[in-house]
Motif scaffolding. Structure first.
Motif, PDB file in Angstrom:
ATOM      1  N   ASN A  44      58.822  52.757   2.548  1.00 13.19           N
ATOM      2  CA  ASN A  44      57.520  52.248   2.092  1.00 13.19           C
ATOM      3  C   ASN A  44      56.976  53.014   0.892  1.00 13.19           C
ATOM      4  OD1 ASN A  44      57.616  50.361   4.086  1.00 13.19           O
ATOM      5  ND2 ASN A  44      56.202  51.408   5.432  1.00 13.19           N
ATOM      6  N   SER A  56      53.939  57.548   2.154  1.00 15.83           N
ATOM      7  CA  SER A  56      53.593  56.674   3.271  1.00 15.83           C
ATOM      8  C   SER A  56      52.663  57.356   4.263  1.00 15.83           C
ATOM      9  CB  SER A  56      54.860  56.202   3.977  1.00 15.83           C
ATOM     10  OG  SER A  56      55.520  57.294   4.565  1.00 15.83           O
ATOM     11  N   LYS A  60      47.058  52.955   3.883  1.00 17.90           N
ATOM     12  CA  LYS A  60      47.643  51.649   3.594  1.00 17.90           C
ATOM     13  C   LYS A  60      48.868  51.828   2.703  1.00 17.90           C
ATOM     14  CE  LYS A  60      43.331  49.100   3.878  1.00 17.90           C
ATOM     15  NZ  LYS A  60      42.433  48.178   3.202  1.00 17.90           N
ATOM     16  N   THR A  61      49.997  51.337   3.188  1.00 18.05           N
ATOM     17  CA  THR A  61      51.213  51.376   2.389  1.00 18.05           C
ATOM     18  C   THR A  61      51.909  50.019   2.448  1.00 18.05           C
ATOM     19  OG1 THR A  61      52.546  52.149   4.249  1.00 18.05           O
ATOM     20  CG2 THR A  61      51.612  53.827   2.817  1.00 18.05           C
ATOM     21  N   VAL A  62      52.728  49.786   1.460  1.00 19.80           N
ATOM     22  CA  VAL A  62      53.469  48.531   1.361  1.00 19.80           C
ATOM     23  C   VAL A  62      54.909  48.864   1.015  1.00 19.80           C
ATOM     24  CG1 VAL A  62      53.699  46.379   0.073  1.00 19.80           C
ATOM     25  CG2 VAL A  62      51.448  47.259   0.606  1.00 19.80           C
ATOM     26  N   LEU A  75      58.441  41.963   3.718  1.00 20.52           N
ATOM     27  CA  LEU A  75      57.312  42.772   3.273  1.00 20.52           C
ATOM     28  C   LEU A  75      56.807  43.564   4.473  1.00 20.52           C
ATOM     29  CD1 LEU A  75      55.227  43.357   0.978  1.00 20.52           C
ATOM     30  CD2 LEU A  75      53.823  41.597   2.038  1.00 20.52           C
ATOM     31  N   THR A  77      54.004  46.206   5.874  1.00 10.10           N
ATOM     32  CA  THR A  77      52.691  46.789   5.598  1.00 10.10           C
ATOM     33  C   THR A  77      52.284  47.681   6.754  1.00 10.10           C
ATOM     34  OG1 THR A  77      51.602  44.869   6.572  1.00 10.10           O
ATOM     35  CG2 THR A  77      51.910  44.863   4.188  1.00 10.10           C
ATOM     36  N   LYS A  78      51.524  48.712   6.441  1.00 15.68           N
ATOM     37  CA  LYS A  78      51.029  49.621   7.453  1.00 15.68           C
ATOM     38  C   LYS A  78      49.684  49.098   7.954  1.00 15.68           C
ATOM     39  CE  LYS A  78      50.590  54.570   8.112  1.00 15.68           C
ATOM     40  NZ  LYS A  78      50.613  55.850   7.410  1.00 15.68           N
ATOM     41  N   ARG A  79      49.563  48.956   9.258  1.00 14.54           N
ATOM     42  CA  ARG A  79      48.335  48.443   9.841  1.00 14.54           C
ATOM     43  C   ARG A  79      47.466  49.624  10.258  1.00 14.54           C
ATOM     44  NH1 ARG A  79      50.373  43.996  14.032  1.00 14.54           N
ATOM     45  NH2 ARG A  79      51.693  45.691  14.716  1.00 14.54           N
ATOM     46  N   THR A  92      55.473  43.238   9.722  1.00 10.93           N
ATOM     47  CA  THR A  92      56.451  42.687   8.792  1.00 10.93           C
ATOM     48  C   THR A  92      56.203  41.208   8.568  1.00 10.93           C
ATOM     49  OG1 THR A  92      58.000  42.190  10.571  1.00 10.93           O
ATOM     50  CG2 THR A  92      58.224  44.324   9.504  1.00 10.93           C
TER      51      THR A  92
END
Length: 107
Positions: A44, A56, A60-62, A75, A77-79, A92
């Motif tokens: 990430n 990361s 928030k990371t992508v 994709l 993403t960090k929740r 995801t």
């Protein structure tokens, strides 16, 4: 109950985590041939730079990965809601397109 214990438990700030792991991270790659620039192989980390801005550890990371069957992209993403639950922390989304079309739809 477990939910009360979880609410009382406080997570360490992301800045403090970065200060603890920045010099001893197993993802850090430093090469003399690249002019002493530090790179990162961390998941990430889209920019692949060893810096807090791209780490990361942030809230928030992508990340963009290839699909397991190599048909499309995923994709990640960090929740932020599940910070204290590592198994549920990442969400995801899959695009079942070819590589270029999938990356265009993400950006």
């Amino acid at each position: 109950t477990w939910s009360q214990v979880e609410k009382e438990r406080k997570a360490m700030s992301s800045q403090l985590q970065w200060l603890c792991i920045r010099n001893s991270s197993c993802f850090a790659v430093r090469r003399k041939s690249c002019g002493r620039v530090a790179f990162s192989t961390e998941p990430n980390n889209v920019a692949n730079k060893h810096a807090y801005k791209y780490s990361s550890v942030q809230k928030k990371t992508v990340g963009v990965n290839s699909a397991p069957d190599n048909k499309g992209v995923v994709l990640v993403t960090k929740r932020t809601k599940y910070v204290l639950r590592p198994a549920q922390m990442f969400g995801t989304t899959r695009w079942a397109r070819d590589g270029r079309g999938g990356f265009r739809s993400i950006s």
